[in-house]
Design a protein around this motif. Structure first.
Motif, PDB file in Angstrom:
ATOM      1  N   ARG A 120       1.750  22.562   5.783  1.00 23.32           N
ATOM      2  CA  ARG A 120       1.223  23.606   6.658  1.00 23.32           C
ATOM      3  C   ARG A 120       2.295  24.341   7.437  1.00 23.32           C
ATOM      4  NH1 ARG A 120      -4.051  20.140   8.576  1.00 23.32           N
ATOM      5  NH2 ARG A 120      -4.897  19.965   6.435  1.00 23.32           N
ATOM      6  N   ASP A 121       3.477  23.782   7.538  1.00 23.94           N
ATOM      7  CA  ASP A 121       4.575  24.511   8.173  1.00 23.94           C
ATOM      8  C   ASP A 121       5.359  25.330   7.147  1.00 23.94           C
ATOM      9  OD1 ASP A 121       4.063  23.679  10.759  1.00 23.94           O
ATOM     10  OD2 ASP A 121       5.231  21.829  10.519  1.00 23.94           O
ATOM     11  N   ARG A 122       5.607  24.738   6.001  1.00 23.52           N
ATOM     12  CA  ARG A 122       6.468  25.419   5.043  1.00 23.52           C
ATOM     13  C   ARG A 122       5.768  26.524   4.265  1.00 23.52           C
ATOM     14  NH1 ARG A 122       7.344  23.727  -0.270  1.00 23.52           N
ATOM     15  NH2 ARG A 122       5.725  22.386  -1.154  1.00 23.52           N
ATOM     16  N   VAL A 123       4.419  26.631   4.334  1.00 26.89           N
ATOM     17  CA  VAL A 123       3.752  27.742   3.631  1.00 26.89           C
ATOM     18  C   VAL A 123       4.145  29.090   4.224  1.00 26.89           C
ATOM     19  CG1 VAL A 123       1.769  26.428   2.835  1.00 26.89           C
ATOM     20  CG2 VAL A 123       1.694  27.536   5.079  1.00 26.89           C
ATOM     21  N   PHE A 124       4.669  29.093   5.451  1.00 26.56           N
ATOM     22  CA  PHE A 124       5.082  30.349   6.080  1.00 26.56           C
ATOM     23  C   PHE A 124       6.546  30.685   5.787  1.00 26.56           C
ATOM     24  CE2 PHE A 124       1.572  28.804   8.763  1.00 26.56           C
ATOM     25  CZ  PHE A 124       0.739  29.912   8.724  1.00 26.56           C
ATOM     26  N   ALA A 125       7.220  29.856   4.992  1.00 24.24           N
ATOM     27  CA  ALA A 125       8.604  30.137   4.627  1.00 24.24           C
ATOM     28  C   ALA A 125       8.657  31.118   3.460  1.00 24.24           C
ATOM     29  CB  ALA A 125       9.329  28.843   4.270  1.00 24.24           C
ATOM     30  N   ASP A 126       9.814  31.739   3.258  1.00 27.29           N
ATOM     31  CA  ASP A 126       9.982  32.727   2.193  1.00 27.29           C
ATOM     32  C   ASP A 126       9.907  32.069   0.820  1.00 27.29           C
ATOM     33  OD1 ASP A 126      10.436  34.381   4.312  1.00 27.29           O
ATOM     34  OD2 ASP A 126      12.606  34.550   3.999  1.00 27.29           O
ATOM     35  N   PHE A 127       9.199  32.723  -0.094  1.00 27.17           N
ATOM     36  CA  PHE A 127       9.137  32.336  -1.506  1.00 27.17           C
ATOM     37  C   PHE A 127       8.582  30.927  -1.722  1.00 27.17           C
ATOM     38  CE2 PHE A 127      12.762  35.282  -1.023  1.00 27.17           C
ATOM     39  CZ  PHE A 127      12.274  36.338  -1.790  1.00 27.17           C
ATOM     40  N   VAL A 128       7.688  30.496  -0.845  1.00 31.79           N
ATOM     41  CA  VAL A 128       7.073  29.176  -0.983  1.00 31.79           C
ATOM     42  C   VAL A 128       5.630  29.345  -1.429  1.00 31.79           C
ATOM     43  CG1 VAL A 128       6.266  27.129   0.245  1.00 31.79           C
ATOM     44  CG2 VAL A 128       8.557  28.005   0.672  1.00 31.79           C
ATOM     45  N   GLN A 129       5.271  28.651  -2.501  1.00 34.06           N
ATOM     46  CA  GLN A 129       3.893  28.588  -2.966  1.00 34.06           C
ATOM     47  C   GLN A 129       3.537  27.124  -3.174  1.00 34.06           C
ATOM     48  OE1 GLN A 129       4.435  31.349  -6.390  1.00 34.06           O
ATOM     49  NE2 GLN A 129       2.586  32.335  -5.635  1.00 34.06           N
ATOM     50  N   VAL A 130       2.452  26.697  -2.569  1.00 28.12           N
ATOM     51  CA  VAL A 130       1.984  25.327  -2.768  1.00 28.12           C
ATOM     52  C   VAL A 130       0.646  25.399  -3.491  1.00 28.12           C
ATOM     53  CG1 VAL A 130       3.211  24.346  -0.818  1.00 28.12           C
ATOM     54  CG2 VAL A 130       0.959  25.323  -0.447  1.00 28.12           C
ATOM     55  N   GLY A 131       0.566  24.712  -4.618  1.00 32.61           N
ATOM     56  CA  GLY A 131      -0.670  24.745  -5.391  1.00 32.61           C
ATOM     57  C   GLY A 131      -1.021  26.145  -5.817  1.00 32.61           C
ATOM     58  N   ALA A 132      -0.055  26.876  -6.385  1.00 36.96           N
ATOM     59  CA  ALA A 132      -0.295  28.263  -6.788  1.00 36.96           C
ATOM     60  C   ALA A 132      -1.486  28.353  -7.723  1.00 36.96           C
ATOM     61  CB  ALA A 132       0.950  28.823  -7.471  1.00 36.96           C
ATOM     62  N   GLY A 133      -2.344  29.314  -7.458  1.00 39.47           N
ATOM     63  CA  GLY A 133      -3.555  29.485  -8.252  1.00 39.47           C
ATOM     64  C   GLY A 133      -3.278  30.129  -9.590  1.00 39.47           C
ATOM     65  N   PRO A 134      -4.246  30.075 -10.509  1.00 36.49           N
ATOM     66  CA  PRO A 134      -4.082  30.694 -11.815  1.00 36.49           C
ATOM     67  C   PRO A 134      -3.885  32.199 -11.695  1.00 36.49           C
ATOM     68  CG  PRO A 134      -5.985  29.218 -11.792  1.00 36.49           C
ATOM     69  CD  PRO A 134      -5.529  29.382 -10.369  1.00 36.49           C
ATOM     70  N   ARG A 135      -3.308  32.791 -12.704  1.00 35.46           N
ATOM     71  CA  ARG A 135      -3.017  34.223 -12.666  1.00 35.46           C
ATOM     72  C   ARG A 135      -4.281  35.072 -12.627  1.00 35.46           C
ATOM     73  NH1 ARG A 135       2.190  35.600 -13.538  1.00 35.46           N
ATOM     74  NH2 ARG A 135       3.592  34.004 -14.324  1.00 35.46           N
ATOM     75  N   GLN A 136      -5.414  34.543 -13.147  1.00 36.81           N
ATOM     76  CA  GLN A 136      -6.607  35.371 -13.177  1.00 36.81           C
ATOM     77  C   GLN A 136      -7.267  35.494 -11.818  1.00 36.81           C
ATOM     78  OE1 GLN A 136      -6.227  32.525 -14.828  1.00 36.81           O
ATOM     79  NE2 GLN A 136      -8.067  31.254 -14.896  1.00 36.81           N
ATOM     80  N   HIS A 137      -6.790  34.787 -10.809  1.00 39.54           N
ATOM     81  CA  HIS A 137      -7.353  34.946  -9.475  1.00 39.54           C
ATOM     82  C   HIS A 137      -7.013  36.314  -8.918  1.00 39.54           C
ATOM     83  CE1 HIS A 137      -7.970  30.442  -8.332  1.00 39.54           C
ATOM     84  NE2 HIS A 137      -8.651  30.806  -9.376  1.00 39.54           N
ATOM     85  N   VAL A 138      -7.809  36.764  -7.949  1.00 43.70           N
ATOM     86  CA  VAL A 138      -7.590  38.067  -7.347  1.00 43.70           C
ATOM     87  C   VAL A 138      -6.167  38.164  -6.803  1.00 43.70           C
ATOM     88  CG1 VAL A 138      -8.297  39.635  -5.515  1.00 43.70           C
ATOM     89  CG2 VAL A 138     -10.019  38.302  -6.732  1.00 43.70           C
ATOM     90  N   GLY A 139      -5.448  39.187  -7.205  1.00 46.23           N
ATOM     91  CA  GLY A 139      -4.114  39.420  -6.688  1.00 46.23           C
ATOM     92  C   GLY A 139      -3.012  38.736  -7.461  1.00 46.23           C
ATOM     93  N   GLY A 140      -3.357  37.976  -8.529  1.00 45.09           N
ATOM     94  CA  GLY A 140      -2.318  37.304  -9.291  1.00 45.09           C
ATOM     95  C   GLY A 140      -1.704  36.150  -8.503  1.00 45.09           C
ATOM     96  N   ARG A 141      -0.534  35.700  -8.928  1.00 44.65           N
ATOM     97  CA  ARG A 141       0.099  34.542  -8.284  1.00 44.65           C
ATOM     98  C   ARG A 141       0.996  34.949  -7.129  1.00 44.65           C
ATOM     99  NH1 ARG A 141       2.309  30.177 -12.461  1.00 44.65           N
ATOM    100  NH2 ARG A 141       2.673  29.185 -10.453  1.00 44.65           N
TER     101      ARG A 141
END
Length: 286
Positions: A154-175
């Protein structure tokens, strides 16, 4: 540099949209659709990189003003509602009469990133945007029923270029690139607004922004009710037929102007195009 880089990208998006309306070959439609998806993703990523660079360079300055939340919420509903419906999600925007003290442009950019992020990581259900008065302030919540965020992240999600549990590409807005929440944090710091996160893995997340409350002007009109957007099965398609209409297009970039002409003419309209209003008047006189 931002303007010079954006112009050809904007023209590319318009040409791709015009091409998608003209393609009749069933074998080519998936290819054209992939081109449109790639252009949209490129535009979104490019905009995020420019936002981040401007924030890092100190080029963005906050200009707080008394601001009504209702028009801002209405724009979020208009822009993200159809995207949510196309993905089988429901975006609810709770009507509000509250006024706040904040920079309206920067706050809207912050909320757009939060809504986009909420929809991107929500495979089913949807998202809610609401504002509640809290003492002398207002708490704006963006709540989703998505994948959630573990306590350790919950702290590192606000860091640059960090994705945790990135969703599939078909989700709204892509990855995305993992910049949306980094930009949210920087804008919140710039505005001196409190940013909070509460989340349960597998259940969803709530991002909250604390902003100062402001008194509405005496003649402030009551907000219009914002209903949730329907699911794709009941959503009404937007009309594409502009046959018999005349559309004026003015742009100082020839490529963008040509792209606008191609897109609008593909919908059946007659287009009067010019680089400036004066040139348009001259062509009408001829």
């Amino acid at each position: 540099a931002s303007h010079d880089l954006r112009q050809p990208l904007h023209a590319l998006g318009l040409f791709a949209a015009a091409l998608s309306l003209k393609v009749r070959d069933a074998d080519l439609r998936p290819l054209v659709g992939s081109i449109n998806d790639s252009v949209e993703a490129l535009e979104g990523l490019f905009a995020q990189l420019l936002d981040l660079s401007r924030l890092e360079a100190g080029a963005l300055q906050a200009a707080p003003a008394r601001t009504a939340l209702a028009p801002l919420f209405a724009r979020l509903a208009a822009d993200f509602g159809p995207q949510a419906a196309a993905a089988g999600l429901v975006l609810r925007i709770r009507p509000t009469a509250l006024w706040i003290e904040s920079d309206p442009l920067l706050l809207e950019r912050l909320l757009r990133n939060l809504v986009c992020n909420a929809l991107r990581y929500t495979p089913r259900g949807g998202a809610l945007v609401a504002a509640r008065r809290r003492g002398n302030g207002v708490r704006i919540d963006v709540v989703d029923t998505g994948i959630g965020i573990a306590a350790r992240d919950r702290d590192r999600v606000f860091a640059d270029f960090v994705q945790v549990g990135a969703g599939p590409r078909q989700h709204v807005g892509g990855r995305g690139m993992g910049l949306g929440l980094a930009i949210v944090r920087r804008i919140a710091d710039l505005l001196q607004h409190r940013l909070e996160l509460a989340s349960r893995p597998g259940r969803g997340s709530r991002f909250s922004i604390g902003v100062p409350l402001a008194k509405p002007p005496p003649a402030a009109a009551p907000p219009r009710s914002a209903a949730p957007f329907p699911a794709p099965s009941t959503a009404r398609p937007m009309p594409h037929d502009l046959a018999g209409r005349c559309v004026v297009a003015i742009d100082d970039d020839p490529a963008v102007l040509a792209a606008m002409r191609a897109l609008i003419e593909s919908r059946g309209a007659r287009v009067l195009a010019a680089g400036t209003a004066d040139r348009l008047h001259e062509s009408l006189a001829d």
